[in-house]
Enzyme design. Sequence first.
Site, PDB file in Angstrom:
ATOM      1  N   GLY A 182      34.987  42.021  58.725  1.00 18.96           N
ATOM      2  CA  GLY A 182      34.569  41.676  57.481  1.00 18.96           C
ATOM      3  C   GLY A 182      34.817  42.775  56.469  1.00 18.96           C
ATOM      4  CB  CYS A 189      39.278  46.287  53.117  1.00 14.83           C
ATOM      5  SG  CYS A 189      38.943  47.488  51.763  1.00 14.83           S
ATOM      6  CG  LEU A 230      39.591  49.980  71.490  1.00 12.15           C
ATOM      7  CD1 LEU A 230      40.139  50.520  72.608  1.00 12.15           C
ATOM      8  CD2 LEU A 230      40.253  48.388  71.311  1.00 12.15           C
ATOM      9  N   GLY A 268      32.444  42.597  68.298  1.00 17.86           N
ATOM     10  CA  GLY A 268      31.040  42.363  67.567  1.00 17.86           C
ATOM     11  C   GLY A 268      31.534  40.692  67.042  1.00 17.86           C
ATOM     12  CD  GLU A 280      33.006  49.676  51.202  1.00 17.13           C
ATOM     13  OE1 GLU A 280      31.766  49.068  51.346  1.00 17.13           O
ATOM     14  OE2 GLU A 280      33.879  48.707  50.608  1.00 17.13           O
ATOM     15  CG  PHE A 332      44.883  55.183  54.067  1.00 19.69           C
ATOM     16  CD1 PHE A 332      45.700  53.840  54.624  1.00 19.69           C
ATOM     17  CD2 PHE A 332      45.814  55.738  53.277  1.00 19.69           C
ATOM     18  CE1 PHE A 332      46.870  53.609  54.248  1.00 19.69           C
ATOM     19  CE2 PHE A 332      47.108  55.672  53.003  1.00 19.69           C
ATOM     20  CZ  PHE A 332      47.525  54.535  53.553  1.00 19.69           C
ATOM     21  CG  LEU A 333      37.833  55.587  50.810  1.00 23.42           C
ATOM     22  CD1 LEU A 333      36.698  54.820  50.945  1.00 23.42           C
ATOM     23  CD2 LEU A 333      37.376  56.477  49.500  1.00 23.42           C
ATOM     24  CE  LYS A 355      43.911  49.866  52.320  1.00 22.53           C
ATOM     25  NZ  LYS A 355      43.200  50.603  53.054  1.00 22.53           N
ATOM     26  CE  LYS A 410      40.743  43.767  48.599  1.00 23.78           C
ATOM     27  NZ  LYS A 410      42.019  44.369  48.655  1.00 23.78           N
TER      28      LYS A 410
HETATM   29  P1  NAD Z   1      34.817  47.675  43.395  1.00 20.01           P
HETATM   30  O1  NAD Z   1      34.799  46.219  42.954  1.00 20.01           O
HETATM   31  O2  NAD Z   1      33.807  48.285  44.092  1.00 20.01           O
HETATM   32  O3  NAD Z   1      35.263  48.615  42.099  1.00 20.01           O
HETATM   33  C1  NAD Z   1      36.097  48.061  41.051  1.00 20.01           C
HETATM   34  C2  NAD Z   1      35.405  48.777  39.623  1.00 20.01           C
HETATM   35  O4  NAD Z   1      36.522  48.618  38.790  1.00 20.01           O
HETATM   36  C3  NAD Z   1      34.251  48.031  39.450  1.00 20.01           C
HETATM   37  O5  NAD Z   1      33.133  48.760  39.010  1.00 20.01           O
HETATM   38  C4  NAD Z   1      34.786  47.199  38.090  1.00 20.01           C
HETATM   39  O6  NAD Z   1      33.888  47.264  36.967  1.00 20.01           O
HETATM   40  C5  NAD Z   1      35.994  48.212  37.662  1.00 20.01           C
HETATM   41  N1  NAD Z   1      36.923  47.550  36.740  1.00 20.01           N
HETATM   42  C6  NAD Z   1      37.681  46.412  36.632  1.00 20.01           C
HETATM   43  N2  NAD Z   1      38.420  46.408  35.791  1.00 20.01           N
HETATM   44  C7  NAD Z   1      38.608  47.489  35.057  1.00 20.01           C
HETATM   45  C8  NAD Z   1      39.260  48.130  33.941  1.00 20.01           C
HETATM   46  N3  NAD Z   1      40.299  47.421  33.477  1.00 20.01           N
HETATM   47  N4  NAD Z   1      38.713  49.206  33.517  1.00 20.01           N
HETATM   48  C9  NAD Z   1      37.767  50.131  33.903  1.00 20.01           C
HETATM   49  N5  NAD Z   1      37.132  49.358  35.131  1.00 20.01           N
HETATM   50  C10 NAD Z   1      37.507  48.218  35.384  1.00 20.01           C
HETATM   51  O7  NAD Z   1      36.281  47.891  44.291  1.00 20.01           O
HETATM   52  P2  NAD Z   1      36.696  48.913  45.579  1.00 20.01           P
HETATM   53  O8  NAD Z   1      35.828  48.625  46.747  1.00 20.01           O
HETATM   54  O9  NAD Z   1      36.446  50.333  44.930  1.00 20.01           O
HETATM   55  O10 NAD Z   1      37.988  48.557  45.520  1.00 20.01           O
HETATM   56  C11 NAD Z   1      39.069  48.920  44.670  1.00 20.01           C
HETATM   57  C12 NAD Z   1      40.582  48.756  45.118  1.00 20.01           C
HETATM   58  O11 NAD Z   1      40.865  49.783  46.400  1.00 20.01           O
HETATM   59  C13 NAD Z   1      40.836  47.398  45.712  1.00 20.01           C
HETATM   60  O12 NAD Z   1      42.237  47.120  45.656  1.00 20.01           O
HETATM   61  C14 NAD Z   1      40.532  47.674  47.293  1.00 20.01           C
HETATM   62  O13 NAD Z   1      41.328  46.844  48.215  1.00 20.01           O
HETATM   63  C15 NAD Z   1      40.952  49.100  47.515  1.00 20.01           C
HETATM   64  N6  NAD Z   1      40.479  49.744  48.619  1.00 20.01           N
HETATM   65  C16 NAD Z   1      38.995  49.464  48.786  1.00 20.01           C
HETATM   66  C17 NAD Z   1      38.533  50.316  50.001  1.00 20.01           C
HETATM   67  C18 NAD Z   1      37.088  50.102  50.276  1.00 20.01           C
HETATM   68  O14 NAD Z   1      36.496  50.753  51.210  1.00 20.01           O
HETATM   69  N7  NAD Z   1      36.037  49.472  49.484  1.00 20.01           N
HETATM   70  C19 NAD Z   1      39.250  51.036  50.835  1.00 20.01           C
HETATM   71  C20 NAD Z   1      40.516  51.269  50.535  1.00 20.01           C
HETATM   72  C21 NAD Z   1      41.058  50.548  49.366  1.00 20.01           C
END
Ligand code: NAD
Length: 450
Positions: free
Chosen positions: A259, A262, A252, A255, A155, A152-153, A206, A265
């Site tokens: 976007g 997360c 609230l 903007g 960015e 749930f973090l 989630k 998608k």
């Molecule tokens: P990201 O694209 O930044 O990182 C994914 C990483 O996985 C990449 O570095 C890629 O090279 C690596 N990867 C892909 N396939 C691989 C494999 N088979 N073996 C090893 N490494 C592999 O993605 P992200 O933003 O960290 O998001 C990851 C997941 O967490 C997503 O499902 C996203 O929805 C979820 N999520 C993201 C956030 C966010 O703030 N970004 C917050 C909560 C949940």
Amino acid sequence: MKIAIIGTGYVGLPTGVGLAELGHNVVCIDTDKHKIEALNAGKITLFEEGLEALMTKNIREGRLHFTTSKAEAIPSADVVMIAVGTPPHPVTKEADMKFIHAAARELAPHLSGYTVVATKSTVPVGTGEAVEAIIREVNPTADCDVISLPEFLREGFAVHDFFNPDRIVIGTDSERARAVMKELYKDFEGKSQILCVRRRSAETIKYASNAFVAMKIHYINEMADFCEKTGADIAEVAQGMGTDSRIGNKFLNPGPGYGGSCFPKDTMAMAYMGRQNGVNLSLIENTIEKNALRKERIADEVLRVIKGIRKPRVGILGLAFKGGTDDCRESPAMQVIEALLKKKHNTIARITHTQPKLIVYDPEAMENAKKMLGRKVKYVSNEYEALEDADVMLVLTEWRQFKGLDLARAKSLMRGNKIIDLRNQIDHVSAIANGFEYKGVGRPLMKPKK
Ligand code: NAD
């Protein structure tokens, strides 16, 4: 405990660093060898406040390692976390599971001793069963439990959120896996809610959470539109709403629409799951549609403002999808820019518009933006350079430094006097005093006094 994390992106890296800081032994794995090389050389590969210092400390103290080799990291791990991407499928917009399935297939042969395989990525309901089936197929004798451990973090606040989670959700029916996870997160006992639920509930929590927040953003944006028509001020309305404990004051801020990697998608994936299961998720469907239209409307508004100006120039402040990150994925700023660029080439619609020159600046996201926009815009090295000879200042990301912009200096640099502030960052009283015509979100247009 020994932890292996597959995927070293915006979730995997802060999680790995955070767990190492708690004293665990962490190996972060990624297929991207450039990323691993950089991390092994102590170079951070993404921007998150406070992460680099913590990463360096834990590497130095020997608790944090990086590798491309699953064979090296997985056999000794008590917990293997999957944190790979789940982007939208290009056609159906459901969550594309190819990275998850590949990760499951690649980790399976290396499992040794009892291991909890925890899916941190945001995945559709039923993914736990699918991951389990792949592992069983590749390694029928593996002693493991596959659990859901949604992340749930936020960015931009990843380090803060790692150490101060509202809740940790552990989705499994296995007592053994729960015990391992409770041990892993024992530092949070009494500080954060630790919810043990069914795996399918965890997977749903989630999506349901992200879709709800996206709808809240959409709602305040619609209220902002209403305020613009009626003379109310959205900041006052949001404050009045936010003090109601049933509503809460988060998300609230009106903007340009939500976007990032997360919300877009995840709302699309949730809507898809609704359709697949014959459930009408009309609020989510409507939110997705209207949120996309909002960027188009903003581009139209900018083009309306510059209509009639010869060789118009727009100084754009902000490219990241929000302040505090370098992430431009699905950034409203990038979408507004793309819409502005597209409208010129669109021979059916709005051919009368003159293509503005777009001069862009973002404190952290320039490199990522360049990969997406190429040479279609001009990149500059600070906010004031972006405003030189500009007819309009367009604020698209809420960076703190834009709040403190020297408006007298900005005015002296610009050719025109228009501000379109999609983040309500600029002090409108000072803007008007400095001779600007100011258009924020959810407020009437404000003109300088003659
Ligand atoms: P990201 O694209 O930044 O990182 C994914 C990483 O996985 C990449 O570095 C890629 O090279 C690596 N990867 C892909 N396939 C691989 C494999 N088979 N073996 C090893 N490494 C592999 O993605 P992200 O933003 O960290 O998001 C990851 C997941 O967490 C997503 O499902 C996203 O929805 C979820 N999520 C993201 C956030 C966010 O703030 N970004 C917050 C909560 C949940």
